[in-house]
Scaffold this motif. Sequence first.
Motif, PDB file in Angstrom:
ATOM      1  N   VAL A   1       0.861  -1.185   0.000  1.00 19.05           N
ATOM      2  CA  VAL A   1       0.000   0.000   0.000  1.00 19.05           C
ATOM      3  C   VAL A   1       0.898   1.236   0.000  1.00 19.05           C
ATOM      4  O   VAL A   1       1.877   1.282   0.737  1.00 19.05           O
ATOM      5  N   GLU A   2       0.576   2.229  -0.831  1.00 22.49           N
ATOM      6  CA  GLU A   2       1.265   3.518  -0.793  1.00 22.49           C
ATOM      7  C   GLU A   2       0.242   4.598  -0.499  1.00 22.49           C
ATOM      8  O   GLU A   2      -0.682   4.824  -1.278  1.00 22.49           O
ATOM      9  N   VAL A   3       0.401   5.273   0.652  1.00 25.09           N
ATOM     10  CA  VAL A   3      -0.561   6.275   1.100  1.00 25.09           C
ATOM     11  C   VAL A   3       0.122   7.641   1.206  1.00 25.09           C
ATOM     12  O   VAL A   3       1.346   7.718   1.275  1.00 25.09           O
ATOM     13  N   PRO A   4      -0.654   8.740   1.253  1.00 25.90           N
ATOM     14  CA  PRO A   4      -0.053  10.078   1.232  1.00 25.90           C
ATOM     15  C   PRO A   4       0.434  10.598   2.582  1.00 25.90           C
ATOM     16  O   PRO A   4       1.054  11.662   2.624  1.00 25.90           O
ATOM     17  N   ASN A   5       0.150   9.881   3.674  1.00 25.48           N
ATOM     18  CA  ASN A   5       0.635  10.356   4.974  1.00 25.48           C
ATOM     19  C   ASN A   5       0.867   9.191   5.934  1.00 25.48           C
ATOM     20  O   ASN A   5       0.464   8.053   5.678  1.00 25.48           O
ATOM     21  N   ARG A   6       1.528   9.500   7.040  1.00 18.78           N
ATOM     22  CA  ARG A   6       1.932   8.464   7.997  1.00 18.78           C
ATOM     23  C   ARG A   6       0.725   7.887   8.763  1.00 18.78           C
ATOM     24  O   ARG A   6       0.718   6.706   9.114  1.00 18.78           O
ATOM     25  N   TYR A   7      -0.273   8.708   9.013  1.00 21.02           N
ATOM     26  CA  TYR A   7      -1.445   8.237   9.750  1.00 21.02           C
ATOM     27  C   TYR A   7      -2.136   7.087   9.017  1.00 21.02           C
ATOM     28  O   TYR A   7      -2.449   6.042   9.611  1.00 21.02           O
ATOM     29  N   LEU A   8      -2.380   7.266   7.729  1.00 19.67           N
ATOM     30  CA  LEU A   8      -3.045   6.207   6.962  1.00 19.67           C
ATOM     31  C   LEU A   8      -2.210   4.928   6.940  1.00 19.67           C
ATOM     32  O   LEU A   8      -2.748   3.814   7.014  1.00 19.67           O
ATOM     33  N   ALA A   9      -0.891   5.078   6.851  1.00 17.70           N
ATOM     34  CA  ALA A   9      -0.015   3.906   6.901  1.00 17.70           C
ATOM     35  C   ALA A   9      -0.132   3.221   8.263  1.00 17.70           C
ATOM     36  O   ALA A   9      -0.172   2.000   8.361  1.00 17.70           O
TER      37      ALA A   9
END
Length: 264
Positions: free
Chosen positions: A141-149
Amino acid sequence: MQYQGVLKKMATENLETVQYYLDMETDFLNMNQLLNKELEFHFITYECLSCGLEKEIYRQGFCKKCFFETAKAGDWIMRPELSKAHLGIEDRDLEYEKQAQLQPHIVYLANSSNVKVGVTRKNQVPTRWIDQGAHEAIEIVEVPNRYLAGITEVALKEHVADKTNWRKMLKNDIEDESLESWQEKLREFIPEEAKAYFIENNKETSINFPVEKYPLKPKSLNLKKQESYKGKLVGIKGQYFIFEDETVFNVRANEGLVVKIVVK
């Protein structure tokens, strides 16, 4: 030859075999070139990686004061699900936290001692995998911020490990796994907020470490307690030096120690 400096995590380069570099202030050592050489390690003192003072290291290379004050040691680093910069909420230093948290992050699967899930900034791929001693890894998964990761990792670790067994990793007690199959198996457990960021049709990355002899019963070197050690370097894996007598030394866990290294 001898070198002296404060220990910091080794820099790495993922070539046919991983190349390791140790910054000793006035010298930049390619540790691969020291394989099969006799090395002496001597503990000299401490130097906090944040304030630079000669103060006992508490955790992560920081003295106790800095560990509880510097933005580089916030709880969100170890627990990315606690990240709040996307909400404009400060933990210790909002500008630093925005720079670190509001950038692309990868949720990955890595196989070092077992298949595990982890999180890293996109620009730390494949460095993070090398540091963990993973012989294979895949971005899922590649997400735009650390929270989603972070929330994705929390959801997935209900179904797969999130820790590495360092002894198994160093003994090379590993099995090859199909990480593509694991990725597909875990897909349904990705949180709704992150499902759109699933990486389709991705391939594994393989990593080869410079190890000539793996230890059967690795024993960890406590340089602060022992103060000096001498041994023949026979391998490097993760952030560990492996010596012929099965002693292993975790460079990352000893950041902030000022040491002298003598090469025989």
